[in-house]
Write a protein that holds these residues in place. Structure first.
Motif, PDB file in Angstrom:
ATOM      1  N   UNK A 140      -5.049   1.564  -9.317  1.00 37.34           N
ATOM      2  CA  UNK A 140      -4.012   2.725  -9.290  1.00 37.34           C
ATOM      3  C   UNK A 140      -4.790   3.915  -8.739  1.00 37.34           C
ATOM      4  N   UNK A 141      -6.062   4.218  -9.041  1.00 36.60           N
ATOM      5  CA  UNK A 141      -6.727   5.476  -8.541  1.00 36.60           C
ATOM      6  C   UNK A 141      -7.897   5.314  -7.456  1.00 36.60           C
ATOM      7  N   UNK A 142      -8.105   3.938  -6.873  1.00 33.89           N
ATOM      8  CA  UNK A 142      -8.962   4.292  -6.028  1.00 33.89           C
ATOM      9  C   UNK A 142      -8.669   3.383  -4.853  1.00 33.89           C
ATOM     10  N   UNK A 143      -7.270   2.915  -4.899  1.00 29.76           N
ATOM     11  CA  UNK A 143      -6.822   2.135  -3.508  1.00 29.76           C
ATOM     12  C   UNK A 143      -5.680   2.815  -3.045  1.00 29.76           C
ATOM     13  N   UNK A 144      -5.913   3.336  -1.822  1.00 35.45           N
ATOM     14  CA  UNK A 144      -4.950   4.255  -1.028  1.00 35.45           C
ATOM     15  C   UNK A 144      -3.731   3.098  -0.720  1.00 35.45           C
ATOM     16  N   UNK A 145      -2.454   3.451  -1.111  1.00 33.32           N
ATOM     17  CA  UNK A 145      -1.396   2.936  -0.451  1.00 33.32           C
ATOM     18  C   UNK A 145      -1.120   2.923   0.801  1.00 33.32           C
ATOM     19  N   UNK A 146      -1.561   4.120   1.355  1.00 29.51           N
ATOM     20  CA  UNK A 146      -1.429   4.256   2.934  1.00 29.51           C
ATOM     21  C   UNK A 146      -2.236   3.250   3.677  1.00 29.51           C
ATOM     22  N   UNK A 147      -3.195   2.792   3.137  1.00 27.92           N
ATOM     23  CA  UNK A 147      -4.210   1.862   3.754  1.00 27.92           C
ATOM     24  C   UNK A 147      -3.468   0.668   4.524  1.00 27.92           C
ATOM     25  N   UNK A 148      -3.875   0.325   5.346  1.00 27.40           N
ATOM     26  CA  UNK A 148      -3.063  -0.894   6.019  1.00 27.40           C
ATOM     27  C   UNK A 148      -2.955  -2.001   5.034  1.00 27.40           C
ATOM     28  N   UNK A 149      -4.171  -2.228   4.573  1.00 25.50           N
ATOM     29  CA  UNK A 149      -4.292  -3.476   3.668  1.00 25.50           C
ATOM     30  C   UNK A 149      -3.582  -3.439   2.430  1.00 25.50           C
ATOM     31  N   UNK A 150      -3.240  -2.075   1.665  1.00 24.35           N
ATOM     32  CA  UNK A 150      -2.388  -2.024   0.462  1.00 24.35           C
ATOM     33  C   UNK A 150      -0.930  -1.679   0.907  1.00 24.35           C
ATOM     34  N   UNK A 151      -0.589  -1.748   1.923  1.00 22.70           N
ATOM     35  CA  UNK A 151       0.869  -1.276   2.233  1.00 22.70           C
ATOM     36  C   UNK A 151       1.718  -2.088   1.647  1.00 22.70           C
ATOM     37  N   UNK A 152       2.878  -1.844   1.276  1.00 22.92           N
ATOM     38  CA  UNK A 152       3.908  -2.565   0.562  1.00 22.92           C
ATOM     39  C   UNK A 152       4.263  -3.883   1.384  1.00 22.92           C
ATOM     40  N   UNK A 153       4.247  -5.016   0.725  1.00 18.86           N
ATOM     41  CA  UNK A 153       4.789  -6.292   1.126  1.00 18.86           C
ATOM     42  C   UNK A 153       3.605  -6.958   2.015  1.00 18.86           C
ATOM     43  N   UNK A 154       2.442  -6.382   2.067  1.00 14.04           N
ATOM     44  CA  UNK A 154       1.414  -7.108   2.930  1.00 14.04           C
ATOM     45  C   UNK A 154       0.755  -7.973   2.005  1.00 14.04           C
ATOM     46  N   UNK A 155       0.216  -7.865   0.828  1.00 10.47           N
ATOM     47  CA  UNK A 155      -0.240  -8.740  -0.290  1.00 10.47           C
ATOM     48  C   UNK A 155       0.878  -9.332  -1.116  1.00 10.47           C
ATOM     49  N   UNK A 156       0.891 -10.611  -1.478  1.00  9.37           N
ATOM     50  CA  UNK A 156       1.870 -11.232  -2.164  1.00  9.37           C
ATOM     51  C   UNK A 156       1.591 -10.725  -3.808  1.00  9.37           C
ATOM     52  N   UNK A 157       0.431 -10.299  -3.886  1.00 12.41           N
ATOM     53  CA  UNK A 157      -0.005 -10.095  -5.521  1.00 12.41           C
ATOM     54  C   UNK A 157      -1.284  -9.312  -5.738  1.00 12.41           C
ATOM     55  N   UNK A 158      -1.408  -8.577  -6.684  1.00 13.80           N
ATOM     56  CA  UNK A 158      -2.856  -8.197  -6.972  1.00 13.80           C
ATOM     57  C   UNK A 158      -3.238  -8.424  -8.177  1.00 13.80           C
ATOM     58  N   UNK A 159      -4.216  -8.982  -8.450  1.00  8.83           N
ATOM     59  CA  UNK A 159      -4.688  -9.336  -9.848  1.00  8.83           C
ATOM     60  C   UNK A 159      -5.823  -8.389 -10.276  1.00  8.83           C
ATOM     61  N   UNK A 160      -5.777  -8.283 -11.554  1.00 14.00           N
ATOM     62  CA  UNK A 160      -6.875  -7.598 -12.400  1.00 14.00           C
ATOM     63  C   UNK A 160      -7.449  -8.686 -13.259  1.00 14.00           C
ATOM     64  N   UNK A 161      -8.811  -8.876 -13.378  1.00 13.79           N
ATOM     65  CA  UNK A 161      -9.343 -10.067 -14.128  1.00 13.79           C
ATOM     66  C   UNK A 161     -10.483  -9.389 -14.959  1.00 13.79           C
ATOM     67  N   UNK A 162     -10.313 -10.014 -16.197  1.00 17.17           N
ATOM     68  CA  UNK A 162     -11.387 -10.187 -16.893  1.00 17.17           C
ATOM     69  C   UNK A 162     -12.024 -11.222 -17.436  1.00 17.17           C
ATOM     70  N   UNK A 163     -12.986 -11.443 -18.591  1.00 18.04           N
ATOM     71  CA  UNK A 163     -13.230 -12.611 -19.014  1.00 18.04           C
ATOM     72  C   UNK A 163     -11.963 -13.095 -19.820  1.00 18.04           C
ATOM     73  N   UNK A 164     -11.303 -12.156 -20.393  1.00 19.09           N
ATOM     74  CA  UNK A 164     -10.112 -12.814 -21.261  1.00 19.09           C
ATOM     75  C   UNK A 164      -8.869 -12.838 -20.808  1.00 19.09           C
ATOM     76  N   UNK A 165      -8.509 -11.740 -19.688  1.00 21.71           N
ATOM     77  CA  UNK A 165      -7.210 -11.311 -19.462  1.00 21.71           C
ATOM     78  C   UNK A 165      -6.784 -11.319 -18.004  1.00 21.71           C
ATOM     79  N   UNK A 166      -5.966 -11.465 -17.668  1.00 22.93           N
ATOM     80  CA  UNK A 166      -5.319 -11.515 -16.142  1.00 22.93           C
ATOM     81  C   UNK A 166      -4.039 -10.816 -16.004  1.00 22.93           C
ATOM     82  N   UNK A 167      -4.119  -9.701 -15.236  1.00 21.30           N
ATOM     83  CA  UNK A 167      -2.751  -9.134 -14.960  1.00 21.30           C
ATOM     84  C   UNK A 167      -2.518  -9.179 -13.505  1.00 21.30           C
ATOM     85  N   UNK A 168      -1.372  -9.254 -13.192  1.00 24.05           N
ATOM     86  CA  UNK A 168      -0.676  -9.392 -11.795  1.00 24.05           C
ATOM     87  C   UNK A 168       0.505  -8.342 -11.507  1.00 24.05           C
ATOM     88  N   UNK A 169       0.518  -7.834 -10.340  1.00 19.03           N
ATOM     89  CA  UNK A 169       1.455  -6.871  -9.986  1.00 19.03           C
ATOM     90  C   UNK A 169       1.656  -7.184  -8.371  1.00 19.03           C
TER      91      UNK A 169
END
Length: 203
Positions: free
Chosen positions: A174-203
């Motif tokens: 949310x805070x350190x990834x610029x959506x204006x960057x080509x890599x993070x623009x809408x519809x380029x990635x199919x999903x973003x995963x946040x992962x730790x030892x117990x939980x996984x979130x995807x958006x």
């Protein structure tokens, strides 16, 4: 599972599972082109091996192989920026005067569709740790998964034993990834995963 005491060890474990159990190849930074947001040699290799006749006919119409490759990669980049990665995976890309090319093959529903199954097995998967995604800075993401050279899933990994967890990964997106960057623009990635030892979130 080995004892995982650092974020790097966690990354190594995930990479090991993907490569040893699921056939992924290890991606390296030099093969990734930031201006295209893809691995060009992998994509060209996939197209040449699965659509040999179409690729040859296309290249024969261009001044050189280098020119054909450059035009093809630009076309892929342009369509992804307009329509998204999922669109090109489902529909391929067309080049005026050069035909249509598939960029991936899905697993057939029928076990008797031998040609479709053969093509499905030609898909090339990579996992890359610490992908430096921008030509403008030295920021990196922990892990990226590719199919046929196209990035499809981006993963931020946190190890609770190192004092961070999945909420820190979500905050990083949310805070350190610029959506204006080509890599993070809408519809380029199919999903973003946040992962730790117990939980996984995807958006």
């Amino acid at each position: 599972m080995p004892k995982i005491t650092s974020e790097s060890t966690f990354e190594e474990h995930i990479e090991s599972v993907l490569t040893k159990q699921h056939g992924y190849l290890v991606g390296v930074q030099k093969d990734y082109k930031q201006e295209l947001c893809l691995r060009p040699e992998t994509l060209i290799s996939f197209v040449r091996s699965t659509q040999t006749k179409n690729w040859k006919e296309y290249c024969d119409k261009e001044a050189s192989f280098e020119e054909a490759q450059k035009k093809f990669l630009k076309r892929v980049k342009d369509v992804i920026e307009k329509e998204g990665t999922l669109h090109v995976l489902r529909n391929g890309v067309s080049i005026i005067g050069g035909g249509k090319f598939d960029l991936c093959y899905f697993k057939p529903t029928s076990p008797h569709a031998e040609d479709s199954l053969r093509l499905y097995k030609e898909n090339i998967f990579h996992v890359q740790r610490q992908l430096f995604y921008s030509p403008d800075n030295e920021k990196s993401v922990d892990m990226v998964l590719f199919i046929n050279g196209l990035p499809i899933f981006t993963i931020e990994i946190k190890n609770e034993l190192s004092g961070q967890n999945v909420w820190d990964a979500k905050r990083q997106f949310k805070e350190d990834r610029d959506p204006a960057e080509a890599f993070f623009r809408f519809k380029r990635n199919l999903g973003f995963f946040a992962v730790d030892n117990q939980l996984v979130y995807v958006s």
